[in-house]
Design a protein around this motif. Structure first.
Motif, PDB file in Angstrom:
ATOM      1  N   VAL A 353       2.399  33.976  17.414  1.00 27.84           N
ATOM      2  CA  VAL A 353       2.584  34.065  18.834  1.00 27.84           C
ATOM      3  C   VAL A 353       3.260  32.830  19.299  1.00 27.84           C
ATOM      4  O   VAL A 353       3.624  32.812  20.461  1.00 27.84           O
ATOM      5  N   LEU A 354       3.153  31.419  18.885  1.00 31.23           N
ATOM      6  CA  LEU A 354       3.070  30.627  19.697  1.00 31.23           C
ATOM      7  C   LEU A 354       4.462  30.319  19.317  1.00 31.23           C
ATOM      8  O   LEU A 354       5.145  29.174  20.075  1.00 31.23           O
ATOM      9  N   ARG A 355       5.493  30.325  17.935  1.00 31.65           N
ATOM     10  CA  ARG A 355       6.875  30.631  18.024  1.00 31.65           C
ATOM     11  C   ARG A 355       7.422  31.623  19.208  1.00 31.65           C
ATOM     12  O   ARG A 355       8.062  30.967  20.181  1.00 31.65           O
ATOM     13  N   ALA A 356       6.640  32.584  19.414  1.00 31.25           N
ATOM     14  CA  ALA A 356       7.538  33.678  20.770  1.00 31.25           C
ATOM     15  C   ALA A 356       7.215  32.906  21.789  1.00 31.25           C
ATOM     16  O   ALA A 356       8.350  32.776  23.098  1.00 31.25           O
ATOM     17  N   GLU A 357       5.966  31.968  22.078  1.00 34.42           N
ATOM     18  CA  GLU A 357       5.855  31.343  23.245  1.00 34.42           C
ATOM     19  C   GLU A 357       6.753  30.353  23.676  1.00 34.42           C
ATOM     20  O   GLU A 357       7.688  30.188  24.426  1.00 34.42           O
ATOM     21  N   ASP A 365      14.822  31.380  26.687  1.00 32.63           N
ATOM     22  CA  ASP A 365      15.339  32.454  26.400  1.00 32.63           C
ATOM     23  C   ASP A 365      13.737  33.576  25.899  1.00 32.63           C
ATOM     24  O   ASP A 365      13.201  33.501  25.058  1.00 32.63           O
ATOM     25  N   PRO A 366      13.253  33.892  27.590  1.00 28.41           N
ATOM     26  CA  PRO A 366      12.440  34.894  27.735  1.00 28.41           C
ATOM     27  C   PRO A 366      12.582  35.946  26.915  1.00 28.41           C
ATOM     28  O   PRO A 366      11.431  37.305  26.554  1.00 28.41           O
ATOM     29  N   VAL A 367      13.736  36.803  26.722  1.00 30.20           N
ATOM     30  CA  VAL A 367      13.782  37.804  26.079  1.00 30.20           C
ATOM     31  C   VAL A 367      13.692  38.027  24.562  1.00 30.20           C
ATOM     32  O   VAL A 367      12.952  38.764  24.656  1.00 30.20           O
ATOM     33  N   SER A 368      14.060  36.684  24.094  1.00 35.01           N
ATOM     34  CA  SER A 368      14.194  36.627  22.422  1.00 35.01           C
ATOM     35  C   SER A 368      12.731  37.089  22.238  1.00 35.01           C
ATOM     36  O   SER A 368      11.821  37.107  21.412  1.00 35.01           O
ATOM     37  N   GLY A 369      11.494  36.044  23.223  1.00 34.92           N
ATOM     38  CA  GLY A 369       9.765  35.573  22.583  1.00 34.92           C
ATOM     39  C   GLY A 369       9.388  36.919  23.060  1.00 34.92           C
ATOM     40  O   GLY A 369       8.585  36.807  21.636  1.00 34.92           O
ATOM     41  N   ARG A 370      10.027  37.746  24.309  1.00 34.50           N
ATOM     42  CA  ARG A 370       9.240  38.808  24.158  1.00 34.50           C
ATOM     43  C   ARG A 370       9.412  39.616  23.398  1.00 34.50           C
ATOM     44  O   ARG A 370       8.908  40.593  23.138  1.00 34.50           O
ATOM     45  N   ALA A 371      10.665  39.713  22.911  1.00 29.98           N
ATOM     46  CA  ALA A 371      11.351  40.814  21.659  1.00 29.98           C
ATOM     47  C   ALA A 371      10.204  40.690  20.058  1.00 29.98           C
ATOM     48  O   ALA A 371       9.501  41.257  19.853  1.00 29.98           O
ATOM     49  N   LEU A 372      10.125  39.024  20.258  1.00 34.09           N
ATOM     50  CA  LEU A 372       9.314  39.176  18.850  1.00 34.09           C
ATOM     51  C   LEU A 372       8.024  39.757  19.187  1.00 34.09           C
ATOM     52  O   LEU A 372       7.296  39.591  17.929  1.00 34.09           O
ATOM     53  N   TYR A 373       7.007  38.520  20.171  1.00 30.39           N
ATOM     54  CA  TYR A 373       5.839  39.139  20.398  1.00 30.39           C
ATOM     55  C   TYR A 373       5.894  41.040  20.718  1.00 30.39           C
ATOM     56  O   TYR A 373       4.466  40.897  20.112  1.00 30.39           O
ATOM     57  N   SER A 381      -3.507  40.206  22.585  1.00 29.43           N
ATOM     58  CA  SER A 381      -4.354  40.485  23.403  1.00 29.43           C
ATOM     59  C   SER A 381      -6.114  40.737  23.055  1.00 29.43           C
ATOM     60  O   SER A 381      -6.991  40.605  23.782  1.00 29.43           O
ATOM     61  N   ARG A 382      -6.375  40.319  21.861  1.00 27.82           N
ATOM     62  CA  ARG A 382      -8.135  40.566  21.467  1.00 27.82           C
ATOM     63  C   ARG A 382      -8.446  38.762  21.368  1.00 27.82           C
ATOM     64  O   ARG A 382      -9.304  38.968  20.942  1.00 27.82           O
ATOM     65  N   CYS A 383      -7.278  37.939  21.759  1.00 25.16           N
ATOM     66  CA  CYS A 383      -7.762  36.493  21.847  1.00 25.16           C
ATOM     67  C   CYS A 383      -8.404  37.231  23.776  1.00 25.16           C
ATOM     68  O   CYS A 383      -9.343  36.175  23.684  1.00 25.16           O
ATOM     69  N   LEU A 384      -8.258  37.503  24.713  1.00 24.59           N
ATOM     70  CA  LEU A 384      -8.537  37.506  25.734  1.00 24.59           C
ATOM     71  C   LEU A 384     -10.257  37.694  25.817  1.00 24.59           C
ATOM     72  O   LEU A 384     -10.715  37.011  26.992  1.00 24.59           O
ATOM     73  N   GLY A 385     -11.145  38.831  25.383  1.00 25.54           N
ATOM     74  CA  GLY A 385     -12.474  38.743  25.261  1.00 25.54           C
ATOM     75  C   GLY A 385     -12.994  38.380  24.065  1.00 25.54           C
ATOM     76  O   GLY A 385     -14.158  38.133  23.509  1.00 25.54           O
ATOM     77  N   CYS A 386     -12.150  36.881  23.446  1.00 25.41           N
ATOM     78  CA  CYS A 386     -13.267  36.615  22.344  1.00 25.41           C
ATOM     79  C   CYS A 386     -13.629  34.824  22.373  1.00 25.41           C
ATOM     80  O   CYS A 386     -12.981  33.908  22.946  1.00 25.41           O
ATOM     81  N   HIS A 408       0.133  35.687  25.750  1.00 27.04           N
ATOM     82  CA  HIS A 408       0.269  37.022  25.622  1.00 27.04           C
ATOM     83  C   HIS A 408       0.167  36.555  27.567  1.00 27.04           C
ATOM     84  O   HIS A 408       1.475  37.995  27.642  1.00 27.04           O
ATOM     85  N   ALA A 409      -0.229  36.438  28.086  1.00 22.93           N
ATOM     86  CA  ALA A 409      -0.333  36.251  29.774  1.00 22.93           C
ATOM     87  C   ALA A 409       1.660  36.239  29.769  1.00 22.93           C
ATOM     88  O   ALA A 409       2.090  37.197  30.741  1.00 22.93           O
ATOM     89  N   LEU A 410       1.981  35.530  29.366  1.00 18.69           N
ATOM     90  CA  LEU A 410       3.841  35.146  29.277  1.00 18.69           C
ATOM     91  C   LEU A 410       4.178  36.520  28.921  1.00 18.69           C
ATOM     92  O   LEU A 410       5.401  36.549  29.657  1.00 18.69           O
ATOM     93  N   LEU A 411       3.358  36.655  27.760  1.00 17.59           N
ATOM     94  CA  LEU A 411       5.136  38.025  27.007  1.00 17.59           C
ATOM     95  C   LEU A 411       4.772  38.885  26.481  1.00 17.59           C
ATOM     96  O   LEU A 411       5.056  39.753  26.516  1.00 17.59           O
ATOM     97  N   SER A 412       3.438  39.280  27.265  1.00 17.34           N
ATOM     98  CA  SER A 412       2.757  41.241  27.651  1.00 17.34           C
ATOM     99  C   SER A 412       4.030  41.552  28.236  1.00 17.34           C
ATOM    100  O   SER A 412       4.904  41.129  29.106  1.00 17.34           O
TER     101      SER A 412
END
Length: 415
Positions: A353-357, A365-373, A381-386, A408-412
């Protein structure tokens, strides 16, 4: 007996202080390392560590090194093509002496391979060309049929416009099962017998990096390894690189900029223009490293990066890297760590997750980051209510819950 990092850097300091006479080297006890340091560093005229940008213009490769038992001598600073889509910068790299080019079908949806293929047309001789067992859609599964693996490499050859690649990597390998998958090795043997691939390699930047790289070397099947390697990153890697040299396995260092925060942190602004050069000189001060690969997409990067070719590290370089390390200690997710992973009850691949960020934010390179994510299934997304039981799990002080939620907010896809 191989030179150690400490001896080579002591020699660098002696040379930097003007101790270049035979008597000085004899009295310092460093004369025995001079042939190694000379061969590594003085194949060209070093530039000052803090050379102004105008002095970097037109920089060329000044040193070449042997890539293990491949026998090839490759440019110490080599061309990574993750963000390349134009042949022009590849041609310029060729003109400036770059001889090793690293690509993959999943870089820029195969545009990287096509750009390199266009640039090397008529210039294939003397180049060392590496790609991956991969498709434009991503990695091949460990249990992929032999025919599919062969077809994937043949697709790379078509895009590259060549009848062979010098090296094909098992890409981003994170487990020994995939490393030694029988189908992959059978496919490689077929490709080698047909003259379509000459050597086998593996790349890795996962929590099992040391294990995977050690297994690759000890298997005797791999000619080259490509690990993440940078200043103060997991000292046990030095043992792996020494083993690689002992077994005559080539070492291609990647991820040498340690997150590339120098371009985004205000406190590092003064170091930013030459941080990359300092990082490269430090990596290449290890005589067990054959070359490093850095992503290049524009002429300015060639100027800056190639200016470090063939140079010794200086005390200023080390000080610059120490400042960077201190500034990023609580920010950078280190490849090959994974200490936090057992603390996550949801099994989130925090490191991925942090590599994608990192790709999206620091590498621009947001395209590659979002593609990896997205390929990971958007796990943060599982971290949101954790309740974040991982909060204290990072030995380097990363605030993991906050970081994964922000990622997640950046990449979703919904962002």
């Amino acid at each position: 007996m191989d030179a150690t990092r400490r001896d080579v850097l002591r020699l660098a300091a002696a040379l930097g202080a003007g101790a270049v006479g035979t008597g000085c080297l004899e009295s310092s006890g460093l004369h025995r390392w001079w042939p190694i340091a000379r061969d590594i560093f003085f194949t060209g005229t070093p530039l000052p560590a803090d050379a102004p940008r105008s002095e970097w213009a037109g920089a060329r490769i000044a040193a070449y090194r042997r890539l293990g038992r491949t026998g090839a001598h490759v440019s110490d600073i080599s061309f990574g093509s993750a963000k390349v889509a134009s042949a022009d910068v590849v041609r310029e790299a060729l003109d400036r002496g770059v001889s090793y080019f690293d690509t993959s079908p999943d870089y820029a949806d195969a545009a990287s391979e096509r750009a390199i293929g266009e640039a090397i047309r008529g210039r294939r001789d003397g180049l060392f060309l590496a790609t991956k067992f991969c498709t434009p859609r991503g990695h091949l599964a460990a249990d992929a049929p032999v025919a599919d693996i062969v077809a994937a490499v043949e697709g790379s050859l078509a895009r590259l416009g060549t009848d062979h690649v010098d090296l094909v990597h098992i890409h981003a390998c994170n487990e020994t099962e995939r490393l030694l998958a029988p189908a992959v090795h059978e496919a490689f043997e077929r490709l080698r017998e047909q003259g379509k691939a000459r050597f086998l390699g593996v790349s890795s930047h996962t929590p099992r990096l040391v294990e995977v790289m050690t297994a690759a070397i000890e298997s005797g099947r791999f000619d080259v390894i490509m690990p993440a390697y940078s200043f103060k990153l997991w000292p046990e890697l030095d043992r792996v690189l020494a083993l690689a040299r002992e077994r005559d396995v080539g070492v291609v260092a990647m991820k040498t900029l340690k997150g590339a925060y120098h371009a985004t942190l205000p406190e590092l602004a003064g170091d930013a223009p030459s941080f990359a050069q300092s990082a490269f000189r430090w990596v290449l001060s290890n005589p067990n490293v054959s070359c490093l690969v850095i992503s290049i997409s524009e002429t300015g990067q060639l100027d800056e990066y190639l200016a470090a070719s063939g140079q010794l590290p200086t005390s200023d370089d080390v000080a610059r890297l120490e400042r960077y390390d201190a500034a990023t200690r609580g920010l950078y997710c280190r490849p090959g760590c994974g200490a936090c992973l057992p603390a996550c009850p949801e099994g989130v691949a925090v490191d991925e997750v942090l590599r994608a960020e990192m790709y999206a934010e620091r590498y621009g390179d947001p395209v590659s980051g979002r593609a990896l994510y997205a390929s990971l299934g958007e796990p943060a997304s599982r971290c949101l209510g954790c309740a974040a039981p991982c909060a204290d799990a990072c030995p380097f002080g990363l605030e993991l819950g906050a970081r994964t939620r922000a990622a997640h907010a950046l990449l979703s896809a919904a962002s």
